[in-house]
Design an enzyme around this catalytic site. Structure first.
Site, PDB file in Angstrom:
ATOM      1  N   GLU A  92     113.724  35.069 -32.133  1.00 58.02           N
ATOM      2  CA  GLU A  92     112.403  35.544 -31.657  1.00 58.02           C
ATOM      3  C   GLU A  92     111.394  34.837 -32.330  1.00 58.02           C
ATOM      4  O   GLU A  92     111.468  34.476 -33.451  1.00 58.02           O
ATOM      5  CB  GLU A  92     112.370  37.074 -32.085  1.00 58.02           C
ATOM      6  CG  GLU A  92     113.282  37.856 -31.051  1.00 58.02           C
ATOM      7  CD  GLU A  92     113.208  39.396 -31.144  1.00 58.02           C
ATOM      8  OE1 GLU A  92     112.186  39.864 -31.724  1.00 58.02           O
ATOM      9  OE2 GLU A  92     114.225  40.188 -30.710  1.00 58.02           O
ATOM     10  N   HIS A 117     109.074  42.602 -36.500  1.00 59.39           N
ATOM     11  CA  HIS A 117     109.742  43.317 -35.584  1.00 59.39           C
ATOM     12  C   HIS A 117     111.192  43.771 -36.329  1.00 59.39           C
ATOM     13  O   HIS A 117     112.202  42.893 -36.543  1.00 59.39           O
ATOM     14  CB  HIS A 117     110.310  42.637 -34.293  1.00 59.39           C
ATOM     15  CG  HIS A 117     110.958  43.362 -33.210  1.00 59.39           C
ATOM     16  ND1 HIS A 117     111.754  42.670 -32.524  1.00 59.39           N
ATOM     17  CD2 HIS A 117     111.359  44.652 -33.235  1.00 59.39           C
ATOM     18  CE1 HIS A 117     112.660  43.558 -31.582  1.00 59.39           C
ATOM     19  NE2 HIS A 117     112.355  44.695 -32.251  1.00 59.39           N
TER      20      HIS A 117
END
Length: 276
Positions: free
Chosen positions: A101, A153
């Site tokens: 990511e 995250h």
């Protein structure tokens, strides 16, 4: 100390009413698997563009595109709709597995400029997706002219340890850039089964009085039927009032979307606050 804090808050409110100071809307948004498939849905892109345009700075999480094309497409869409107002700070692809990511900050280039950035180097592999830190200079008359933003995250099953480790990230950023003003935000998975009532005593970011948590524990940042305050904003060295100073933007209700339409956009609502 509480009296001083109250006095500062009153002064801030008066200043805002009298337009003495500027403000900036700062947002964190987990867009959920942002890639070519999502960018290939015009109706979804239209909603994403509307959401991002509401803010002066947006931390975008869960960018999953090996070719790194989708995030530039989104930036182009936002700038086409906003008159070319936004620049981007983009972190590297991170993650322990093949499912990488990226983090990105969209920010109005007339209001902020990037002074530096780094991806946190972990001493003991604390993070699934290492935080991306950007040092911003404000070009507006804000209460802080120089601050860092730390985006994360968190891995759900290791959220307690990852949130706790953010204290070390903050301290490294403060030492590197010489400012104690910082915004720590993102999908921290900081609620429900991932961070329970008995876990908070193990989280230094929660116990340390340098940090102020803006999003209430009772907030719901999820689009699904769950009621969890996964997405959070934590401030250090910045006076933003109290937890009522952080907000959740329910785009499903605001734009009149069905549950399925909202889920196509993301499974998270954006969280934001006003920086004065």
């Amino acid at each position: 100390m509480k009296l001083l804090h109250s006095a500062l808050t009153v002064v801030t409110v008066i200043a805002v009413i009298c337009n003495v100071v500027d403000s900036a809307k700062i947002c964190a948004f987990n867009i959920q698997v942002l890639g070519k498939t999502k960018m290939g849905k015009p109706e979804v892109v239209e909603v994403l563009t509307k959401i991002i345009k509401r803010y002066d700075m947006v931390l975008i999480q869960e960018i999953r595109d090996a070719d790194q094309v989708a995030i530039y497409q989104l930036l182009d869409e936002v700038n086409s709709a906003s008159g070319n107002q936004y620049a981007m700070a983009l972190g590297p692809r991170v993650g322990r597995t093949s499912s990488k990511e990226q983090y990105a900050y969209f920010y109005k280039h007339s209001e902020f400029q990037v002074e530096g950035s780094f991806t946190y180097v972990e001493p003991n592999d604390e993070f699934e997706r290492e935080p991306y830190v950007v040092n911003f200079k404000s070009l507006k008359s804000l209460s802080v002219s120089d601050f860092t933003v730390i985006g994360l995250h968190a891995k759900p099953d290791d959220a307690v340890n990852e949130i706790d480790s953010l204290t070390a990230v903050y301290e490294e950023a403060a030492n590197k850039y010489g400012t104690d003003a910082s915004i720590i935000m993102g999908d921290l998975n900081a609620d429900c089964s991932y961070v329970g009532q008995n876990d908070w005593d193990d989280i230094s970011l929660w116990k340390d009085n340098r940090f102020d948590w803006l999003i209430s524990d009772n907030a719901d940042t999820t689009v699904s039927s769950t009621n969890c305050a996964y997405d959070r904003i934590v401030l250090a060295g910045i006076d933003a009032g109290d937890r009522s100073s952080g907000f959740v933007f329910n785009f499903q209700s605001y734009y009149g979307l069905t549950q399925e339409e909202a889920k196509d956009v993301s499974d998270h609502y954006p969280v934001y606050f006003d920086l004065y």
